[in-house]
Design a protein around this motif. Sequence first.
Motif, PDB file in Angstrom:
ATOM      1  N   THR A  23     -72.827 -26.769 -24.699  1.00  0.00           N
ATOM      2  CA  THR A  23     -72.706 -25.363 -24.920  1.00  0.00           C
ATOM      3  C   THR A  23     -72.979 -24.447 -23.971  1.00  0.00           C
ATOM      4  O   THR A  23     -72.945 -23.314 -23.948  1.00  0.00           O
ATOM      5  N   GLN A  26     -70.983 -21.471 -22.772  1.00  0.00           N
ATOM      6  CA  GLN A  26     -70.964 -20.136 -23.506  1.00  0.00           C
ATOM      7  C   GLN A  26     -72.033 -19.626 -23.357  1.00  0.00           C
ATOM      8  O   GLN A  26     -72.088 -18.305 -24.287  1.00  0.00           O
ATOM      9  N   ASN A  81     -73.463 -24.950 -33.982  1.00  0.00           N
ATOM     10  CA  ASN A  81     -72.246 -25.655 -33.613  1.00  0.00           C
ATOM     11  C   ASN A  81     -71.589 -25.992 -35.260  1.00  0.00           C
ATOM     12  O   ASN A  81     -70.199 -25.880 -35.478  1.00  0.00           O
ATOM     13  N   LEU A  82     -72.198 -26.551 -36.091  1.00  0.00           N
ATOM     14  CA  LEU A  82     -71.904 -26.795 -37.448  1.00  0.00           C
ATOM     15  C   LEU A  82     -71.261 -25.665 -38.284  1.00  0.00           C
ATOM     16  O   LEU A  82     -70.239 -25.805 -38.645  1.00  0.00           O
ATOM     17  N   ARG A  84     -70.348 -22.761 -36.799  1.00  0.00           N
ATOM     18  CA  ARG A  84     -69.296 -21.988 -35.829  1.00  0.00           C
ATOM     19  C   ARG A  84     -67.942 -22.766 -36.022  1.00  0.00           C
ATOM     20  O   ARG A  84     -66.755 -22.386 -36.185  1.00  0.00           O
ATOM     21  N   ARG A  85     -68.128 -24.151 -35.807  1.00  0.00           N
ATOM     22  CA  ARG A  85     -66.893 -24.999 -35.882  1.00  0.00           C
ATOM     23  C   ARG A  85     -66.445 -26.039 -36.872  1.00  0.00           C
ATOM     24  O   ARG A  85     -65.593 -26.513 -36.944  1.00  0.00           O
ATOM     25  N   GLY A  86     -67.302 -26.129 -37.628  1.00  0.00           N
ATOM     26  CA  GLY A  86     -67.408 -27.103 -38.925  1.00  0.00           C
ATOM     27  C   GLY A  86     -67.913 -28.471 -38.690  1.00  0.00           C
ATOM     28  O   GLY A  86     -68.044 -29.244 -39.547  1.00  0.00           O
ATOM     29  N   THR A  87     -68.015 -28.828 -37.260  1.00  0.00           N
ATOM     30  CA  THR A  87     -68.506 -30.174 -37.029  1.00  0.00           C
ATOM     31  C   THR A  87     -69.529 -30.162 -35.805  1.00  0.00           C
ATOM     32  O   THR A  87     -69.198 -29.353 -34.945  1.00  0.00           O
ATOM     33  N   ARG A  89     -71.303 -31.310 -32.290  1.00  0.00           N
ATOM     34  CA  ARG A  89     -70.988 -32.264 -31.123  1.00  0.00           C
ATOM     35  C   ARG A  89     -71.837 -33.255 -30.930  1.00  0.00           C
ATOM     36  O   ARG A  89     -73.144 -33.233 -31.169  1.00  0.00           O
TER      37      ARG A  89
END
Length: 89
Positions: A23, A26, A81-82, A84-87, A89
């Motif tokens: 990340t 970002q 990340n979980l 924000r994206r659902g999974t 990394r």
Amino acid sequence: MNFIIWIVVGGILGWLASLVMRTDAQQGLLLNIVVGIVGALLGGWLLAPLFGTGTINQNDFSISSLLVSFLGAVVLLAIVNLLRRGTPR
């Protein structure tokens, strides 16, 4: 003086955690510092009792405390990340 050490070490740990979690593109310098310090708090709450050590926020600057703080920052980025994206990394 301790506050300056928190900023420098927190920034380095946040930057390393962002590299591990991919990340880094970002995040900027300020977010790396925040991730490092908040990750150290999270690591102190979750991981320090398991490893029997402190964190950088508890004025314990040893290799084990840096590792716990780093792992806390990685866990923090995985949670973000979980959410924000659902999974993770």
